[in-house]
Write a protein that holds these residues in place. Sequence first.
Motif, PDB file in Angstrom:
ATOM      1  N   PHE A  51       0.830  -1.204   0.000  1.00 11.39           N
ATOM      2  CA  PHE A  51       0.000   0.000   0.000  1.00 11.39           C
ATOM      3  C   PHE A  51       0.867   1.258   0.000  1.00 11.39           C
ATOM      4  CE2 PHE A  51      -1.978   3.374   2.558  1.00 11.39           C
ATOM      5  CZ  PHE A  51      -3.087   3.654   1.776  1.00 11.39           C
ATOM      6  N   VAL A  52       1.848   1.326   0.892  1.00 11.63           N
ATOM      7  CA  VAL A  52       2.708   2.505   0.986  1.00 11.63           C
ATOM      8  C   VAL A  52       3.610   2.623  -0.242  1.00 11.63           C
ATOM      9  CG1 VAL A  52       4.530   3.622   2.333  1.00 11.63           C
ATOM     10  CG2 VAL A  52       2.601   2.572   3.500  1.00 11.63           C
ATOM     11  N   VAL A  53       4.114   1.512  -0.728  1.00 12.59           N
ATOM     12  CA  VAL A  53       4.964   1.549  -1.927  1.00 12.59           C
ATOM     13  C   VAL A  53       4.169   2.072  -3.134  1.00 12.59           C
ATOM     14  CG1 VAL A  53       6.201   0.099  -3.591  1.00 12.59           C
ATOM     15  CG2 VAL A  53       6.596  -0.203  -1.152  1.00 12.59           C
ATOM     16  N   LEU A  54       2.948   1.608  -3.300  1.00 10.68           N
ATOM     17  CA  LEU A  54       2.120   2.085  -4.418  1.00 10.68           C
ATOM     18  C   LEU A  54       1.781   3.568  -4.265  1.00 10.68           C
ATOM     19  CD1 LEU A  54      -0.299  -0.929  -4.947  1.00 10.68           C
ATOM     20  CD2 LEU A  54       1.535  -0.178  -6.467  1.00 10.68           C
ATOM     21  N   ALA A  55       1.479   3.985  -3.043  1.00  8.60           N
ATOM     22  CA  ALA A  55       1.176   5.400  -2.811  1.00  8.60           C
ATOM     23  C   ALA A  55       2.395   6.269  -3.113  1.00  8.60           C
ATOM     24  CB  ALA A  55       0.703   5.605  -1.375  1.00  8.60           C
ATOM     25  N   ALA A  56       3.561   5.840  -2.683  1.00  8.38           N
ATOM     26  CA  ALA A  56       4.784   6.591  -2.965  1.00  8.38           C
ATOM     27  C   ALA A  56       5.070   6.624  -4.461  1.00  8.38           C
ATOM     28  CB  ALA A  56       5.963   5.980  -2.215  1.00  8.38           C
ATOM     29  N   ASN A  57       4.829   5.513  -5.137  1.00 11.50           N
ATOM     30  CA  ASN A  57       5.013   5.473  -6.582  1.00 11.50           C
ATOM     31  C   ASN A  57       4.088   6.464  -7.287  1.00 11.50           C
ATOM     32  OD1 ASN A  57       6.074   4.355  -9.063  1.00 11.50           O
ATOM     33  ND2 ASN A  57       4.072   3.402  -9.306  1.00 11.50           N
ATOM     34  N   GLY A  58       2.871   6.586  -6.791  1.00 10.85           N
ATOM     35  CA  GLY A  58       1.943   7.562  -7.362  1.00 10.85           C
ATOM     36  C   GLY A  58       2.428   8.984  -7.183  1.00 10.85           C
ATOM     37  N   VAL A  59       2.971   9.283  -6.007  1.00  6.41           N
ATOM     38  CA  VAL A  59       3.506  10.626  -5.755  1.00  6.41           C
ATOM     39  C   VAL A  59       4.706  10.887  -6.663  1.00  6.41           C
ATOM     40  CG1 VAL A  59       4.659  12.085  -4.042  1.00  6.41           C
ATOM     41  CG2 VAL A  59       2.671  10.728  -3.378  1.00  6.41           C
TER      42      VAL A  59
END
Length: 129
Positions: A51-59
């Motif tokens: 979840f956090v990795v995907l969110a960071a990738n989006g940013v």
Amino acid sequence: MLQKLKYQRFTILWSAFILVMCNISLGKVGESHLFFAGFDKLVHCGFFFLFVVLAANGVISRYKRISTAAIFLLGFLGVLFGALIEVLQLYVFTWRDGNWPDLFADAVGVGMATFSILVLNSAFKYAKA
């Protein structure tokens, strides 16, 4: 608004998947001989790591970089999402039990992802210098 969310589409899909998987009734599946004692905690950890990795990738996809403050904000949001799921399990989805060890496993996954992103972000900054 939708234009801003397009970079987080995988995070939103993963969030919905986590929400469903953490709140459905699994019946006797958890008691199967195929799962070991800490399997549930491992799954929670993996869910929130991704979840956090995907969110960071989006940013990063949107802004081409990520600040340390944004990384910690994503970590905080990850733990908050984990806490929300545990509260939902405790009060809404009564066939599941919200408990502290699950929230701790969520926080460990968030912490692992946050640390990984901080290390990679620092390495990329150092490599560009």
